[in-house]
Design a protein around this motif. Structure first.
Motif, PDB file in Angstrom:
ATOM      1  N   GLY A 275      50.932  44.092  37.469  1.00 28.11           N
ATOM      2  CA  GLY A 275      51.685  43.543  36.487  1.00 28.11           C
ATOM      3  C   GLY A 275      51.369  44.235  34.894  1.00 28.11           C
ATOM      4  O   GLY A 275      51.939  43.909  33.996  1.00 28.11           O
ATOM      5  N   GLY A 276      50.282  45.040  34.906  1.00 25.13           N
ATOM      6  CA  GLY A 276      49.893  45.825  33.772  1.00 25.13           C
ATOM      7  C   GLY A 276      51.117  46.791  33.288  1.00 25.13           C
ATOM      8  O   GLY A 276      51.751  46.961  33.991  1.00 25.13           O
TER       9      GLY A 276
ATOM     10  N   GLY B  95      41.878  46.288  39.500  1.00 29.41           N
ATOM     11  CA  GLY B  95      42.305  45.983  38.060  1.00 29.41           C
ATOM     12  C   GLY B  95      43.509  46.553  37.939  1.00 29.41           C
ATOM     13  O   GLY B  95      44.161  47.262  38.724  1.00 29.41           O
ATOM     14  N   THR B  96      44.285  45.908  36.691  1.00 34.64           N
ATOM     15  CA  THR B  96      45.700  46.699  36.341  1.00 34.64           C
ATOM     16  C   THR B  96      45.541  46.783  34.855  1.00 34.64           C
ATOM     17  O   THR B  96      45.031  46.139  34.067  1.00 34.64           O
ATOM     18  CB  THR B  96      46.695  45.480  36.476  1.00 34.64           C
ATOM     19  OG1 THR B  96      47.838  45.883  36.341  1.00 34.64           O
ATOM     20  CG2 THR B  96      46.517  44.137  35.725  1.00 34.64           C
ATOM     21  N   GLN B  97      46.008  48.128  34.655  1.00 33.44           N
ATOM     22  CA  GLN B  97      45.998  48.652  33.134  1.00 33.44           C
ATOM     23  C   GLN B  97      46.973  47.791  32.179  1.00 33.44           C
ATOM     24  O   GLN B  97      48.156  48.049  32.485  1.00 33.44           O
ATOM     25  CB  GLN B  97      46.017  50.166  33.155  1.00 33.44           C
ATOM     26  CG  GLN B  97      45.787  50.889  32.072  1.00 33.44           C
ATOM     27  CD  GLN B  97      44.437  50.799  31.078  1.00 33.44           C
ATOM     28  OE1 GLN B  97      43.444  51.055  32.094  1.00 33.44           O
ATOM     29  NE2 GLN B  97      44.391  50.344  30.064  1.00 33.44           N
ATOM     30  N   VAL B  98      46.254  47.525  31.117  1.00 30.37           N
ATOM     31  CA  VAL B  98      47.161  47.012  30.107  1.00 30.37           C
ATOM     32  C   VAL B  98      46.917  47.831  28.942  1.00 30.37           C
ATOM     33  O   VAL B  98      45.684  48.181  28.369  1.00 30.37           O
ATOM     34  CB  VAL B  98      46.763  45.531  29.603  1.00 30.37           C
ATOM     35  CG1 VAL B  98      47.696  45.213  28.280  1.00 30.37           C
ATOM     36  CG2 VAL B  98      47.349  44.610  30.976  1.00 30.37           C
ATOM     37  N   THR B  99      48.010  48.390  28.158  1.00 29.38           N
ATOM     38  CA  THR B  99      47.787  49.363  27.071  1.00 29.38           C
ATOM     39  C   THR B  99      48.693  48.784  25.892  1.00 29.38           C
ATOM     40  O   THR B  99      50.023  48.719  26.266  1.00 29.38           O
ATOM     41  CB  THR B  99      48.141  50.713  27.321  1.00 29.38           C
ATOM     42  OG1 THR B  99      47.325  51.360  28.385  1.00 29.38           O
ATOM     43  CG2 THR B  99      48.017  51.543  26.097  1.00 29.38           C
TER      44      THR B  99
ATOM     45  N   SER C 211      49.749  39.267  37.303  1.00 32.31           N
ATOM     46  CA  SER C 211      49.744  38.527  38.753  1.00 32.31           C
ATOM     47  C   SER C 211      48.323  38.914  39.553  1.00 32.31           C
ATOM     48  O   SER C 211      47.860  40.085  39.386  1.00 32.31           O
ATOM     49  CB  SER C 211      50.920  38.587  39.432  1.00 32.31           C
ATOM     50  OG  SER C 211      52.063  38.264  38.795  1.00 32.31           O
ATOM     51  N   CYS C 212      47.813  37.995  40.017  1.00 29.00           N
ATOM     52  CA  CYS C 212      46.616  38.275  41.014  1.00 29.00           C
ATOM     53  C   CYS C 212      46.897  37.376  42.413  1.00 29.00           C
ATOM     54  O   CYS C 212      46.986  36.142  42.561  1.00 29.00           O
ATOM     55  CB  CYS C 212      45.348  37.664  40.391  1.00 29.00           C
ATOM     56  SG  CYS C 212      43.838  37.928  41.599  1.00 29.00           S
ATOM     57  N   ALA C 213      47.045  38.313  43.559  1.00 26.32           N
ATOM     58  CA  ALA C 213      47.124  37.596  44.633  1.00 26.32           C
ATOM     59  C   ALA C 213      45.972  37.544  45.529  1.00 26.32           C
ATOM     60  O   ALA C 213      45.307  38.608  45.457  1.00 26.32           O
ATOM     61  CB  ALA C 213      48.409  38.644  45.540  1.00 26.32           C
ATOM     62  N   ALA C 214      45.533  36.293  46.049  1.00 25.19           N
ATOM     63  CA  ALA C 214      44.323  36.185  46.618  1.00 25.19           C
ATOM     64  C   ALA C 214      44.653  36.024  48.145  1.00 25.19           C
ATOM     65  O   ALA C 214      45.493  35.298  48.429  1.00 25.19           O
ATOM     66  CB  ALA C 214      43.600  35.099  46.093  1.00 25.19           C
ATOM     67  N   SER C 215      43.800  36.334  49.114  1.00 19.73           N
ATOM     68  CA  SER C 215      43.808  36.049  50.272  1.00 19.73           C
ATOM     69  C   SER C 215      42.594  35.063  50.581  1.00 19.73           C
ATOM     70  O   SER C 215      41.813  34.700  49.869  1.00 19.73           O
ATOM     71  CB  SER C 215      43.083  37.362  51.216  1.00 19.73           C
ATOM     72  OG  SER C 215      42.179  37.910  50.777  1.00 19.73           O
TER      73      SER C 215
END
Length: 117
Positions: free
Chosen positions: A8-9, A110-114, A21-25
């Protein structure tokens, strides 16, 4: 072992919004405390927000009133809604799991947010 995958970043202008969003198993999602951390270049990883198994929440002072953490146990997913974004919100955002801020661990890329000014 619970695996966490962030998404989602992206690139957004100052004042804009993003939802991570973070999908977990794993079968223990609904009883887990989950959180978000971020790391900017050259800086330490810092706590952003967490949500407890009972849906209570906790935020870093720097994001209070702008970010909202939530969870959907049916989808094994935790979200971070980020509004009124500032350049200092830029960084790689990581999803984490654990009982306390100091013991939370991450497992994803991780996901990058700028946030551009």
């Amino acid at each position: 072992q619970v695996q966490l995958v962030e998404s989602g970043g992206g690139l957004v202008q100052v004042g804009g919004s993003l939802r991570l969003s973070c999908a977990a198993s794993g079968r223990t999602f609904s009883t887990s405390n989950l959180g978000w951390f971020r790391q900017a270049p050259g800086k330490e990883r810092e706590f952003v927000a967490r949500i407890f198994w009972n849906d209570s929440t906790d935020y870093a002072d720097s994001v209070k009133g702008r970010f909202t953490i939530s969870r959907d146990n049916a989808k094994n997913t935790v979200y971070l809604q980020m509004n009124s974004l500032k350049p200092e919100d830029s960084g790689v955002y990581y999803c984490a799991r654990g009982n306390t801020i100091s013991t939370m661990t991450t497992s994803g890329q991780g996901t990058q947010v700028t946030v551009s000014s």
